[in-house]
Design a protein around this motif. Structure first.
Motif, PDB file in Angstrom:
ATOM      1  N   GLU A  31     113.689 -20.528  88.865  1.00  0.00           N
ATOM      2  CA  GLU A  31     113.483 -21.664  89.764  1.00  0.00           C
ATOM      3  C   GLU A  31     112.296 -21.415  90.692  1.00  0.00           C
ATOM      4  N   TRP A  32     112.223 -20.206  91.249  1.00  0.00           N
ATOM      5  CA  TRP A  32     111.096 -19.855  92.113  1.00  0.00           C
ATOM      6  C   TRP A  32     111.039 -18.346  92.298  1.00  0.00           C
ATOM      7  N   VAL A  33     109.865 -17.873  92.661  1.00  0.00           N
ATOM      8  CA  VAL A  33     109.682 -16.474  93.053  1.00  0.00           C
ATOM      9  C   VAL A  33     108.891 -16.478  94.351  1.00  0.00           C
ATOM     10  N   ALA A  34     109.014 -15.397  95.103  1.00  0.00           N
ATOM     11  CA  ALA A  34     108.295 -15.303  96.380  1.00  0.00           C
ATOM     12  C   ALA A  34     108.123 -13.840  96.740  1.00  0.00           C
ATOM     13  N   SER A  35     107.153 -13.568  97.575  1.00  0.00           N
ATOM     14  CA  SER A  35     106.955 -12.213  98.087  1.00  0.00           C
ATOM     15  C   SER A  35     106.395 -12.296  99.492  1.00  0.00           C
ATOM     16  N   GLN A  39     103.999 -10.489  86.516  1.00  0.00           N
ATOM     17  CA  GLN A  39     105.236 -10.313  85.765  1.00  0.00           C
ATOM     18  C   GLN A  39     105.765  -8.893  85.905  1.00  0.00           C
ATOM     19  N   SER A  40     104.858  -7.920  85.902  1.00  0.00           N
ATOM     20  CA  SER A  40     105.267  -6.529  86.093  1.00  0.00           C
ATOM     21  C   SER A  40     105.826  -6.311  87.491  1.00  0.00           C
ATOM     22  N   ALA A  41     105.144  -6.848  88.499  1.00  0.00           N
ATOM     23  CA  ALA A  41     105.576  -6.663  89.881  1.00  0.00           C
ATOM     24  C   ALA A  41     106.962  -7.246  90.129  1.00  0.00           C
ATOM     25  N   VAL A  89     107.025 -21.896  87.454  1.00  0.00           N
ATOM     26  CA  VAL A  89     106.589 -20.831  88.367  1.00  0.00           C
ATOM     27  C   VAL A  89     105.191 -20.353  87.991  1.00  0.00           C
ATOM     28  N   LEU A  90     104.191 -20.854  88.683  1.00  0.00           N
ATOM     29  CA  LEU A  90     102.812 -20.446  88.412  1.00  0.00           C
ATOM     30  C   LEU A  90     102.566 -19.003  88.837  1.00  0.00           C
ATOM     31  N   ASP A  91     103.360 -18.497  89.767  1.00  0.00           N
ATOM     32  CA  ASP A  91     103.156 -17.138  90.268  1.00  0.00           C
ATOM     33  C   ASP A  91     103.475 -16.071  89.229  1.00  0.00           C
ATOM     34  N   LEU A  92     104.016 -16.470  88.075  1.00  0.00           N
ATOM     35  CA  LEU A  92     104.303 -15.510  87.011  1.00  0.00           C
ATOM     36  C   LEU A  92     103.347 -15.679  85.831  1.00  0.00           C
ATOM     37  N   SER A  93     102.182 -16.193  86.078  1.00  0.00           N
ATOM     38  CA  SER A  93     101.248 -16.512  84.998  1.00  0.00           C
ATOM     39  C   SER A  93     100.425 -15.315  84.536  1.00  0.00           C
TER      40      SER A  93
END
Length: 312
Positions: A39-43, A294-296, A285-289
């Protein structure tokens, strides 16, 4: 892993990893008959722990989610042991005294969980287990900080359980699957069978080394990973011949393509790079492009792949 009470919350899990100087969050739901959906990722940068959990709760509504926190590598130990000859609900008590000679911290008040290593079939008696032990001074403050911040913490997990969850998405569940993940501290090799961990190995190699511009450095670290992978796969075949090892996957990362090519010439099972979009729905989720992202997020992604609360 180490569980807490639950209440009515939104679907899915939000995982929180606290590694290095960054907190990473992932929210995954598992619709029936579909790929798990991110659904989403964040850091965000880490701050003092009590303030961090208040910030995370406010920004990401962690009081309204099922939350699992992942202990950083180095704050717990995973130990392979013989299964105690007692009922399963007495395993932790039986293993606690055995662990005191294995781990490097007091176990009297340590948080302990036990993962059964699957046998040849679901009815087979459990002969081996993986004991996960964490010092009380690591687990209790985390639980108390989340409680004080009104975060809906329901479990504390470890990186290896998350990698198990990712690995279990690959290949045929009736055959063992192996996965190598090159992390910032070291490399982890996990082998799963029917969605459970068979083996865990740690290799002295990190993400900076596998992407080093010096060919000699990369060659040396690839050699080290390949040697340990071959040894571990051979041991898996000897100890768990019934699991019929199906393949070795390399988790996403900047150095993954080169490592895949190297391992293909060394190990005897098929080797492939895990394509995250083939096992997860990451379309939102564009942050996993990128492989780097993806590794992080790999540990957080795996932790958020827990079974939906209330589903068995």
């Amino acid at each position: 892993m180490f569980g807490f009470t639950t209440s009515q919350k939104r679907l899915g899990w939000v995982s929180v990893t606290l590694q290095g100087d960054t907190a990473r969050l992932v929210h995954i739901v598992r619709p029936a008959g579909q790929k798990p959906r991110v659904e989403w990722v964040a850091s965000q940068p880490m701050v003092q722990s009590p303030a961090l959990w208040v910030q995370l709760r406010k920004r990401w509504q962690l009081d309204k989610h099922h939350v699992v926190a992942v202990l950083p590598r180095g704050q717990y130990q995973v130990v392979s042991m013989e299964a105690p000859d007692v009922p399963r609900d007495e395993w932790i008590s039986a293993l606690r005294w055995k662990l005191k000679d294995v781990v490097d911290f007091p176990v009297d008040q340590a948080a302990i969980d036990v993962l059964a290593i699957p046998g040849a079939n679901p009815e087979s008696p459990v002969r081996s287990v993986l004991a996960v032990a964490a010092p009380e001074e690591r687990v209790r403050p985390l639980a108390e900080q989340c409680q004080d911040a009104h975060v809906g913490l329901e479990a504390i997990d470890v990186v290896e359980s998350g990698l198990r969850n990712l690995c279990a998405l690959t290949g045929d569940a009736e055959r063992a699957q192996a996965m190598v993940r090159v992390g910032p501290m070291d490399t982890q090799l996990v082998i799963t069978y029917r969605g459970e961990l068979l083996m865990v190995r740690y290799i002295d190699a990190n993400s900076a080394q596998v992407t080093d511009p010096d060919d000699d450095v990369r060659q040396a670290v690839f050699d080290r990973i390949a040697l340990e992978a071959q040894r571990t796969l051979d041991m898996c075949e000897r100890l768990f011949s019934y699991a019929n090892l199906g393949g070795l996957w390399v988790a996403p990362g900047l150095g993954a393509p080169g490592l895949v090519e190297y391992l293909r010439d060394v190990v005897y099972v098929p080797v492939a790079e895990m394509k995250l979009d083939e096992v997860l729905d990451i379309s939102r989720v564009l942050d996993l492009s990128t492989p780097e992202a993806q590794s992080a997020f790999s540990a957080a992604l795996g932790a958020a792949l827990r079974v939906e609360p209330g589903v068995h």
